[in-house]
Scaffold this active site. Sequence first.
Site, mmCIF file in Angstrom:
data_model
loop_
_atom_site.group_PDB
_atom_site.id
_atom_site.type_symbol
_atom_site.label_atom_id
_atom_site.label_comp_id
_atom_site.label_asym_id
_atom_site.label_seq_id
_atom_site.Cartn_x
_atom_site.Cartn_y
_atom_site.Cartn_z
ATOM 1 N N CYS A 190 35.918 42.812 45.527
ATOM 2 C CA CYS A 190 36.430 44.151 45.232
ATOM 3 C C CYS A 190 35.624 44.813 44.122
ATOM 4 O O CYS A 190 35.788 44.478 42.950
ATOM 5 C CB CYS A 190 37.905 44.047 44.844
ATOM 6 S SG CYS A 190 38.619 45.622 44.352
ATOM 7 N N CYS A 205 37.656 46.748 41.532
ATOM 8 C CA CYS A 205 38.330 45.892 40.548
ATOM 9 C C CYS A 205 37.339 45.331 39.529
ATOM 10 O O CYS A 205 37.629 45.272 38.338
ATOM 11 C CB CYS A 205 39.000 44.698 41.233
ATOM 12 S SG CYS A 205 39.822 45.080 42.769
ATOM 13 N N ASP A 206 36.193 44.875 40.001
ATOM 14 C CA ASP A 206 35.344 44.036 39.153
ATOM 15 C C ASP A 206 34.003 44.640 38.761
ATOM 16 O O ASP A 206 33.279 44.063 37.941
ATOM 17 C CB ASP A 206 35.093 42.689 39.857
ATOM 18 C CG ASP A 206 36.394 41.934 40.106
ATOM 19 O OD1 ASP A 206 37.331 42.123 39.315
ATOM 20 O OD2 ASP A 206 36.468 41.172 41.084
#
Length: 313
Positions: free
Chosen positions: A139, A142-143
């Site tokens: 993701c 997200c990261d």
Amino acid sequence: MSHHHVVIIGSGPAGLTAAIYAARANLHPLVVEGEPSSTSDQPGGQLMLTTDVENFPGFPEGIMGPDLMMKFREQSQRFGAEFLTEKVTAVDFSDRPFRISIRDRHITADAVIISTGAQSLMLGLEAESRLLGYGLSTCATCDGFFFRGQEIAVAGGGDSAVEEAVFLTKFAAKVTMIHRRDTLRASKIMQERAFNNPKIEIMWNTVIDDLVGESKLEGAVVHDVVTGKVSTLPVTGLFVAIGHRPNTDLFKGILDMEDNGYLITRPGSSYTNVPGVFACGDVQDHTYRQAITAAGSGCMAAIDCERWLEAGH
Ligand code: NAP
């Protein structure tokens, strides 16, 4: 056979938020949370496979994915949600009460909320389980932030891979897309975005054979399928973007789903085609796939469910 007002199948952010709301509405939900040994049905969902979560509102310092899910779970238990750490093996929604089977045991429910989530397809390498959350991610939203100034790679050649690669150029010094063929599957407009981005390089006809690094990713061992040449790409991040698969095998032929297996909900609601069966989270959302959007849709499902039961169904 036990009977419950509301049974929630799945325990990621969507299911547990539905559990909090349903429990606070005195619906005494039973959450069938999945089995710890399984990747597709594990309690807590995909966040159990991540490390730092920095974009979930309310945690300015960030929080570990498993810790966040434990907090969701505790919050639902505080209001009386009950848990069954088992995997549903079959459902019968043909009439009410609905029947939910766990191997040879059955439970019944007046209403069901489905939040079985989705899983990222992985490359199938042994090293993936060791490095997921330690340089290996599924993701970018997200990261991506963790890879500022670094050289990283994205695996895949579809729209998701291009979208992730373009997004990652906001942070990374260089993004190498590793694709197994000589043309991208992504739509033309997305392809243009990749080709026109000076930070993106595409490694064509390339397959990833292994990942390097014990406690964090240090590189990817790849081979060129045309020349056979093996090399190691020194990257500190690898985003696998080769597609997702919703966990909907249980509902085939029972609930309406799109060709790619995602459950269809009535727009702006969590209603499926079966009255009394609601769906929320990634099992019906292939667009956003965030913990916060899943949680929001779990709240919607509990409210839809409560109102539907309240209406005397
Ligand atoms: P996808 O279209 O199925 O593409 C998957 C990509 O991963 C393909 O390039 C495929 O290679 C590669 N791949 C699959 N298995 C692999 C493996 N084991 N090893 C190496 N490579 C592998 O999936 P997606 O990109 O997630 O997109 C899913 C759907 O959502 C599509 O309909 C897409 O258009 C849509 N979507 C749209 C947008 C947008 O418009 N902004 C963004 C994201 C997704 P091959 O090409 O060789 O098969």
